[in-house]
Design an enzyme around this catalytic site. Structure first.
Site, PDB file in Angstrom:
ATOM      1  N   GLU A 157       0.848  -1.217   0.000  1.00  0.00           N
ATOM      2  CA  GLU A 157       0.000   0.000   0.000  1.00  0.00           C
ATOM      3  C   GLU A 157       0.876   1.256   0.000  1.00  0.00           C
ATOM      4  OE1 GLU A 157      -3.220   0.548  -0.361  1.00  0.00           O
ATOM      5  OE2 GLU A 157      -3.787  -1.555  -0.431  1.00  0.00           O
ATOM      6  N   ASN A 160       1.278   3.928  -3.058  1.00  0.00           N
ATOM      7  CA  ASN A 160       1.078   5.370  -2.858  1.00  0.00           C
ATOM      8  C   ASN A 160       2.250   6.183  -3.406  1.00  0.00           C
ATOM      9  OD1 ASN A 160      -1.398   5.115  -1.667  1.00  0.00           O
ATOM     10  ND2 ASN A 160      -0.703   5.511   0.416  1.00  0.00           N
ATOM     11  N   ARG A 203      -9.906   5.120  -6.782  1.00  0.00           N
ATOM     12  CA  ARG A 203      -9.177   4.805  -5.561  1.00  0.00           C
ATOM     13  C   ARG A 203     -10.174   4.892  -4.418  1.00  0.00           C
ATOM     14  NH1 ARG A 203      -4.820   3.598  -8.014  1.00  0.00           N
ATOM     15  NH2 ARG A 203      -4.910   2.084  -6.355  1.00  0.00           N
TER      16      ARG A 203
END
Ligand SMILES: Nc1ncnc2c1ncn2[C@@H]1O[C@H](COP(=O)(O)OP(=O)(O)OP(=O)(O)O)[C@@H](O)[C@H]1O
Ligand SMILES: [Mg+2]
Length: 145
Positions: free
Chosen positions: A48, A52, A107
């Site tokens: 994650e 990002n 998202r």
């Protein structure tokens, strides 16, 4: 606390490297035999943060992402994911569940929430135009029964 192992990996902000970071994370801790769920949680949190850095930090540009991991003798793992991308102007807001700046790209705004729930602690340091560092800790319980 004694350091059992330590690593640093630098790679380009390409989405292919999310899988590379996941596999590396699992491989780093697996000699100490953590549970399957601990490995899954750790590598999901790492991916994650890497995703990002790729999607938000470097956006449509390519830059370097650094993944660092340390394992201590009490089986605490420290992980940091650093980018030199565009940074976050309001960290508190960015960490809120469902907050995203990329609504147009489906998202869900749940990345930080996932990291927080899968890890014992999460720190985010960021400066606009300088970059972002995500620092997380998780205590593993090897030889689980
Ligand atoms: N490395 C980073 N550089 C710049 N901005 C970031 C970075 N990481 C997160 N952000 C900002 O924080 C917001 C929230 O991140 P989070 O991971 O929680 O959600 P998301 O990435 O938008 O959606 P999802 O992770 O569910 O796909 C992002 O939309 C982005 O604006
Ligand atoms: Mg995200």
């Amino acid at each position: 606390m004694e350091i059992l192992n330590e690593m640093r990996l630098m790679f380009l902000s390409k989405s292919e490297n999310e899988g590379f970071a996941r596999v590396t994370t699992a491989a780093f801790v697996s000699p100490w035999d953590p549970s399957v769920s601990e490995i899954v949680e750790l590598k999901t949190a790492v991916s994650e943060a890497v995703s990002n850095a790729v999607i938000h930090g470097y956006d449509k540009t390519v830059g370097i992402i650094t993944l660092e991991m340390r394992l201590f003798s009490d089986y605490t793992v420290e992980v940091s994911i650093t980018d030199a991308g565009k940074g976050i102007s309001d960290i508190e807001k960015a960490r809120e569940p469902l907050f995203t700046t990329k609504t147009e790209e489906e998202r869900s705004g749940m990345g930080f929430t996932v990291m927080e729930s899968f890890m014992d602690s999460l720190q985010v340091e960021s400066e606009p135009q300088k970059g972002t560092r995500v620092f997380m800790k998780k205590k593993l319980h090897p030889n689980h029964t």
